[in-house]
Design a protein around this motif. Structure first.
Motif, PDB file in Angstrom:
ATOM      1  N   HIS A 124       0.832  -1.203   0.000  1.00  0.00           N
ATOM      2  CA  HIS A 124       0.000   0.000   0.000  1.00  0.00           C
ATOM      3  C   HIS A 124       0.868   1.254   0.000  1.00  0.00           C
ATOM      4  O   HIS A 124       0.515   2.281  -0.604  1.00  0.00           O
ATOM      5  N   LEU A 125       2.025   1.187   0.678  1.00  0.00           N
ATOM      6  CA  LEU A 125       2.946   2.326   0.696  1.00  0.00           C
ATOM      7  C   LEU A 125       3.537   2.580  -0.686  1.00  0.00           C
ATOM      8  O   LEU A 125       3.648   3.730  -1.125  1.00  0.00           O
ATOM      9  N   SER A 126       3.889   1.506  -1.401  1.00  0.00           N
ATOM     10  CA  SER A 126       4.447   1.662  -2.747  1.00  0.00           C
ATOM     11  C   SER A 126       3.433   2.298  -3.694  1.00  0.00           C
ATOM     12  O   SER A 126       3.781   3.172  -4.504  1.00  0.00           O
ATOM     13  N   ARG A 164       6.341   9.116   4.766  1.00  0.00           N
ATOM     14  CA  ARG A 164       5.336   8.098   4.445  1.00  0.00           C
ATOM     15  C   ARG A 164       5.740   6.734   5.004  1.00  0.00           C
ATOM     16  O   ARG A 164       4.886   5.964   5.476  1.00  0.00           O
ATOM     17  N   ALA A 165       7.030   6.406   4.943  1.00  0.00           N
ATOM     18  CA  ALA A 165       7.488   5.113   5.461  1.00  0.00           C
ATOM     19  C   ALA A 165       7.307   5.046   6.978  1.00  0.00           C
ATOM     20  O   ALA A 165       6.899   4.011   7.518  1.00  0.00           O
ATOM     21  N   ALA A 166       7.617   6.129   7.681  1.00  0.00           N
ATOM     22  CA  ALA A 166       7.433   6.145   9.132  1.00  0.00           C
ATOM     23  C   ALA A 166       5.957   5.999   9.493  1.00  0.00           C
ATOM     24  O   ALA A 166       5.600   5.303  10.458  1.00  0.00           O
ATOM     25  N   GLN A 167       5.069   6.653   8.721  1.00  0.00           N
ATOM     26  CA  GLN A 167       3.635   6.525   8.978  1.00  0.00           C
ATOM     27  C   GLN A 167       3.162   5.091   8.768  1.00  0.00           C
ATOM     28  O   GLN A 167       2.371   4.557   9.556  1.00  0.00           O
ATOM     29  N   ALA A 168       3.661   4.448   7.701  1.00  0.00           N
ATOM     30  CA  ALA A 168       3.263   3.065   7.429  1.00  0.00           C
ATOM     31  C   ALA A 168       3.772   2.123   8.514  1.00  0.00           C
ATOM     32  O   ALA A 168       3.051   1.233   8.975  1.00  0.00           O
ATOM     33  N   ALA A 169       5.032   2.308   8.939  1.00  0.00           N
ATOM     34  CA  ALA A 169       5.578   1.454   9.996  1.00  0.00           C
ATOM     35  C   ALA A 169       4.842   1.671  11.313  1.00  0.00           C
ATOM     36  O   ALA A 169       4.640   0.724  12.086  1.00  0.00           O
ATOM     37  N   TYR A 170       4.420   2.901  11.585  1.00  0.00           N
ATOM     38  CA  TYR A 170       3.684   3.198  12.819  1.00  0.00           C
ATOM     39  C   TYR A 170       2.330   2.497  12.832  1.00  0.00           C
ATOM     40  O   TYR A 170       1.889   1.966  13.864  1.00  0.00           O
ATOM     41  N   ARG A 171       1.649   2.472  11.685  1.00  0.00           N
ATOM     42  CA  ARG A 171       0.333   1.809  11.618  1.00  0.00           C
ATOM     43  C   ARG A 171       0.457   0.300  11.798  1.00  0.00           C
ATOM     44  O   ARG A 171      -0.431  -0.342  12.363  1.00  0.00           O
ATOM     45  N   ILE A 172       1.560  -0.273  11.315  1.00  0.00           N
ATOM     46  CA  ILE A 172       1.727  -1.726  11.399  1.00  0.00           C
ATOM     47  C   ILE A 172       2.188  -2.156  12.789  1.00  0.00           C
ATOM     48  O   ILE A 172       1.801  -3.215  13.288  1.00  0.00           O
ATOM     49  N   ALA A 173       3.017  -1.332  13.437  1.00  0.00           N
ATOM     50  CA  ALA A 173       3.611  -1.710  14.726  1.00  0.00           C
ATOM     51  C   ALA A 173       2.570  -1.778  15.828  1.00  0.00           C
ATOM     52  O   ALA A 173       1.552  -1.079  15.803  1.00  0.00           O
ATOM     53  N   ARG A 174       2.851  -2.632  16.811  1.00  0.00           N
ATOM     54  CA  ARG A 174       2.006  -2.702  17.990  1.00  0.00           C
ATOM     55  C   ARG A 174       2.393  -1.590  18.969  1.00  0.00           C
ATOM     56  O   ARG A 174       3.504  -1.075  18.929  1.00  0.00           O
ATOM     57  N   GLU A 175       1.489  -1.256  19.864  1.00  0.00           N
ATOM     58  CA  GLU A 175       1.705  -0.108  20.745  1.00  0.00           C
ATOM     59  C   GLU A 175       2.930  -0.287  21.638  1.00  0.00           C
ATOM     60  O   GLU A 175       3.686   0.656  21.865  1.00  0.00           O
ATOM     61  N   ARG A 176       3.172  -1.515  22.107  1.00  0.00           N
ATOM     62  CA  ARG A 176       4.299  -1.728  23.017  1.00  0.00           C
ATOM     63  C   ARG A 176       5.645  -1.699  22.296  1.00  0.00           C
ATOM     64  O   ARG A 176       6.691  -1.691  22.948  1.00  0.00           O
ATOM     65  N   ASP A 177       5.638  -1.706  20.946  1.00  0.00           N
ATOM     66  CA  ASP A 177       6.887  -1.715  20.180  1.00  0.00           C
ATOM     67  C   ASP A 177       7.313  -0.329  19.710  1.00  0.00           C
ATOM     68  O   ASP A 177       8.365  -0.188  19.091  1.00  0.00           O
ATOM     69  N   LEU A 178       6.503   0.694  19.993  1.00  0.00           N
ATOM     70  CA  LEU A 178       6.765   2.002  19.397  1.00  0.00           C
ATOM     71  C   LEU A 178       8.053   2.637  19.913  1.00  0.00           C
ATOM     72  O   LEU A 178       8.668   3.436  19.203  1.00  0.00           O
ATOM     73  N   ASP A 179       8.473   2.318  21.119  1.00  0.00           N
ATOM     74  CA  ASP A 179       9.693   2.890  21.689  1.00  0.00           C
ATOM     75  C   ASP A 179      10.863   1.916  21.648  1.00  0.00           C
ATOM     76  O   ASP A 179      11.879   2.133  22.313  1.00  0.00           O
ATOM     77  N   SER A 180      10.741   0.875  20.874  1.00  0.00           N
ATOM     78  CA  SER A 180      11.778  -0.153  20.843  1.00  0.00           C
ATOM     79  C   SER A 180      12.685   0.016  19.632  1.00  0.00           C
ATOM     80  O   SER A 180      12.376   0.733  18.675  1.00  0.00           O
ATOM     81  N   SER A 194      11.337   1.553   0.224  1.00  0.00           N
ATOM     82  CA  SER A 194      10.567   2.508  -0.572  1.00  0.00           C
ATOM     83  C   SER A 194      11.462   3.278  -1.534  1.00  0.00           C
ATOM     84  O   SER A 194      11.072   3.552  -2.672  1.00  0.00           O
ATOM     85  N   MET A 195      12.662   3.637  -1.102  1.00  0.00           N
ATOM     86  CA  MET A 195      13.592   4.327  -1.995  1.00  0.00           C
ATOM     87  C   MET A 195      13.991   3.441  -3.164  1.00  0.00           C
ATOM     88  O   MET A 195      14.192   3.900  -4.287  1.00  0.00           O
ATOM     89  N   TYR A 196      14.112   2.134  -2.895  1.00  0.00           N
ATOM     90  CA  TYR A 196      14.469   1.201  -3.963  1.00  0.00           C
ATOM     91  C   TYR A 196      13.303   0.946  -4.909  1.00  0.00           C
ATOM     92  O   TYR A 196      13.485   0.830  -6.124  1.00  0.00           O
ATOM     93  N   LYS A 197      12.081   0.894  -4.359  1.00  0.00           N
ATOM     94  CA  LYS A 197      10.912   0.520  -5.142  1.00  0.00           C
ATOM     95  C   LYS A 197      10.148   1.709  -5.723  1.00  0.00           C
ATOM     96  O   LYS A 197       9.160   1.510  -6.425  1.00  0.00           O
ATOM     97  N   LYS A 198      10.586   2.926  -5.456  1.00  0.00           N
ATOM     98  CA  LYS A 198       9.769   4.070  -5.853  1.00  0.00           C
ATOM     99  C   LYS A 198       9.686   4.259  -7.364  1.00  0.00           C
ATOM    100  O   LYS A 198       8.797   4.958  -7.841  1.00  0.00           O
TER     101      LYS A 198
END
Length: 290
Positions: A124-126, A164-180, A194-198
């Motif tokens: 979806h990000l691509s 956009r990549a940070a937003q996508a990773a944030y939506r996929i990650a679980r809440e307890r993993d956000l500071d890991s 994303s830089m490779y596939k753009k």
């Protein structure tokens, strides 16, 4: 044991406990020790060399494997061990052994799906990045090229991709993993992917017109994809690329010439489909993908 041991994904049960499998464990242990301490562990060296000798003397193994194992032994018994040379020899021997004892179908499947996780995870990000238009430069991310764009454009595109990549990773990650560290690594991987596939898009016949911006590449599963062709800022650079192509491909009898792209406004090179050779955008001839 080394954390990333070079072992067959699937092996026959008869091989378990054999000399060749014991040798693979020995070589992986050597790799781990060399990386950590820069020298071999002398506590098990006698048993290790006994295992090596039994493999070298066994004629059932291929000549290439026995020669590679023998080379590792020779590099290991010298007085002053060359760490880098020994590591390269160990990895080469382990890959030879793995290739000879691993099911070829497993290797084929692994090669086809080694990137499937990232492709599915950020599909979806691509698609979103392919249609993202940057108003400041007046073009979509899809038609940017860091090799020919100026520094300002390249940095701007990267900022958009990182956001956009940070937003996508944030939506996929679980809440307890956000500071890991796992989440931070996911963001870095998403940006890199994303830089490779753009500059890749799904195959679309309407995009494959004459004098096109795209060329066809096939994925590991055989599906056609469109990837942006190499762009050049000037006609002289494109002509130099044509000369280099003809020099490296003497068997290619079709004429290859530069043309201006209607999509990105830069120069590409392609095989000429018409007799006349015209260099301007208004009179651009039809070309096939290079």
């Amino acid at each position: 044991m080394c954390k990333k041991a070079i072992l067959p994904t699937v092996m026959e049960s008869e091989l378990l406990g054999s000399d060749i499998v014991n040798l693979m464990y020995v070589f992986n242990r050597w790799l781990n020790v060399l990386k950590k301490y820069g020298k071999l562990d002398s506590s098990n060296i006698t048993d290790d060399f006994s295992t090596i000798s039994s493999v070298i003397r066994n004629p059932t193994y291929s000549k290439a494997i026995r020669q590679a194992v023998s080379r590792c032994r020779d590099y290991a018994i010298v007085e002053s061990i060359d760490k880098e040379v020994l590591i390269r020899s160990l990895r080469y021997a382990l890959r030879l052994i793995r290739a000879s004892h691993e099911n070829p179908l497993i290797r084929k499947v692994r090669k086809q799906y080694d990137d499937l996780g990232m492709t599915e995870k950020y599909s979806h990000l691509s698609k979103k990045l392919a249609n993202e238009k940057i108003r400041k430069i007046g073009k979509t991310i899809l038609f940017t090229d860091e090799r020919t764009d100026d520094v300002y454009t390249t940095r701007l595109v990267r900022r958009f991709v990182e956001k956009r990549a940070a937003q996508a990773a944030y939506r996929i990650a679980r809440e307890r993993d956000l500071d890991s560290n796992c989440f931070r690594q996911s963001v870095r991987r998403a940006v890199s992917f994303s830089m490779y596939k753009k500059n890749y898009v799904d195959y679309d016949v309407s995009l494959r017109v004459h004098a096109t911006h795209w060329k066809v590449r096939h994925t590991n599963d055989g599906k056609p994809r469109l990837v942006a062709k190499r762009a050049y800022n000037t006609f002289e650079e494109a002509m130099a690329a044509c000369e280099l192509h003809m020099l490296n491909n003497p068997d290619d009898i079709r004429a290859i010439t530069p043309y201006i792209c209607d999509y990105c406004g830069k120069w590409h090179i392609g095989h000429e489909r018409v007799a006349e050779s015209i260099r301007t955008k208004e009179e651009a001839p039809a070309y096939d993908a290079c």
